[in-house]
Scaffold this motif. Sequence first.
Motif, short mmCIF file in Angstrom:
data_model
loop_
_atom_site.label_atom_id
_atom_site.label_comp_id
_atom_site.label_asym_id
_atom_site.label_seq_id
_atom_site.Cartn_x
_atom_site.Cartn_y
_atom_site.Cartn_z
N GLY A 48 -4.05 0.13 -1.53
CA GLY A 48 -4.02 1.37 -2.33
C GLY A 48 -4.93 1.29 -3.54
O GLY A 48 -5.70 2.21 -3.81
N LEU A 49 -4.87 0.16 -4.26
CA LEU A 49 -5.75 -0.01 -5.42
C LEU A 49 -7.22 -0.05 -5.00
O LEU A 49 -8.08 0.55 -5.65
CB LEU A 49 -5.39 -1.30 -6.17
CG LEU A 49 -4.13 -1.23 -7.01
CD1 LEU A 49 -3.78 -2.62 -7.56
CD2 LEU A 49 -4.29 -0.24 -8.15
N GLU A 59 8.22 -8.17 0.93
CA GLU A 59 7.43 -8.41 -0.29
C GLU A 59 5.94 -8.52 0.05
O GLU A 59 5.09 -8.00 -0.66
CB GLU A 59 7.91 -9.67 -1.02
CG GLU A 59 9.28 -9.54 -1.66
CD GLU A 59 9.36 -8.41 -2.68
OE1 GLU A 59 8.43 -8.26 -3.48
OE2 GLU A 59 10.36 -7.67 -2.64
N TRP A 60 5.61 -9.21 1.15
CA TRP A 60 4.21 -9.32 1.57
C TRP A 60 3.65 -7.95 1.97
O TRP A 60 2.52 -7.60 1.61
CB TRP A 60 4.07 -10.29 2.75
CG TRP A 60 3.89 -11.70 2.28
CD1 TRP A 60 4.82 -12.70 2.29
CD2 TRP A 60 2.71 -12.27 1.73
NE1 TRP A 60 4.31 -13.85 1.77
CE2 TRP A 60 2.99 -13.61 1.42
CE3 TRP A 60 1.44 -11.78 1.46
CZ2 TRP A 60 2.05 -14.47 0.86
CZ3 TRP A 60 0.50 -12.63 0.90
CH2 TRP A 60 0.81 -13.95 0.60
N ILE A 61 4.45 -7.18 2.69
CA ILE A 61 4.00 -5.85 3.10
C ILE A 61 3.76 -4.98 1.87
O ILE A 61 2.73 -4.30 1.76
CB ILE A 61 5.02 -5.19 4.06
CG1 ILE A 61 5.00 -5.91 5.41
CG2 ILE A 61 4.73 -3.71 4.24
CD1 ILE A 61 6.11 -5.50 6.36
N LYS A 62 4.65 -5.00 0.89
CA LYS A 62 4.47 -4.22 -0.35
C LYS A 62 3.22 -4.66 -1.10
O LYS A 62 2.45 -3.83 -1.56
CB LYS A 62 5.71 -4.37 -1.25
CG LYS A 62 6.89 -3.55 -0.81
CD LYS A 62 8.01 -3.40 -1.84
CE LYS A 62 8.37 -4.65 -2.56
NZ LYS A 62 9.60 -4.54 -3.36
N ALA A 63 3.02 -5.99 -1.18
CA ALA A 63 1.84 -6.50 -1.89
C ALA A 63 0.55 -6.04 -1.22
O ALA A 63 -0.41 -5.63 -1.89
CB ALA A 63 1.90 -8.02 -1.97
N VAL A 69 -12.81 5.25 -4.16
CA VAL A 69 -12.95 6.71 -4.16
C VAL A 69 -13.31 7.23 -5.54
O VAL A 69 -14.14 8.13 -5.68
CB VAL A 69 -11.65 7.38 -3.64
CG1 VAL A 69 -11.69 8.88 -3.87
CG2 VAL A 69 -11.46 7.08 -2.17
N PHE A 70 -12.71 6.68 -6.58
CA PHE A 70 -12.86 7.27 -7.91
C PHE A 70 -13.74 6.49 -8.89
O PHE A 70 -14.26 7.07 -9.83
CB PHE A 70 -11.49 7.48 -8.55
CG PHE A 70 -10.64 8.45 -7.80
CD1 PHE A 70 -10.94 9.81 -7.80
CD2 PHE A 70 -9.55 8.01 -7.07
CE1 PHE A 70 -10.16 10.70 -7.09
CE2 PHE A 70 -8.76 8.91 -6.36
CZ PHE A 70 -9.07 10.25 -6.37
#
Length: 185
Positions: free
Chosen positions: A22-23, A12-16, A29-30
């Motif tokens: 990513g965000l 769960e920590w890795i996913k968070a 970038v955008f």
Amino acid sequence: MKEKKTKNETWEWIKALLIAFGLAAIIRVFLFTPIVVDGISMMPTLSDGDRMVVNKIGYTIGKPNRFDIVVFHAPEKKDYIKRIIGLPGDEVEYIDDVLYVNGKAFDEPYLDQYKAEIPDSPLTEDFKLEDKIQSKTIPEGHVFVLGDNRRKSKDSRHIGVISIDEIIGNTKIVFWPIKDFGIVN
């Protein structure tokens, strides 16, 4: 059982963290990116070392406006920060330290401090657009930019007009140093 709970919590920590990174990458970038002012060409408005936020989406949904402060890719493979003075189709000239666009005089209050320091000589030398870019008007898809420190700025008077496609975005927010935090005009 405890080992499985620890693995789930770790996952769960890795996913968070992956989502957060990513965000952050997508935003940088955008949408928005930081930039550091390098040099004195925008003084007194911006100082060397100021850190600013560049709005990258402003010109994908809108158009540049006169007097916007923009960041663009310069011919020297470097990013410059300058102020838009002329838009596509405009005729630009300076006479006696006054900006004329399409024959109409414009105030430039951001230059008042420097003009007061040198009352006996012009901050911006007299010129007509035609003398600088060999065209009477700014071509479609381009802008004419100047640094606020007119005597020490490499801008459209030297490198020509800037393609709107080369503009990374506009900037108004200084976030560092803290004493200069705020919106600039």
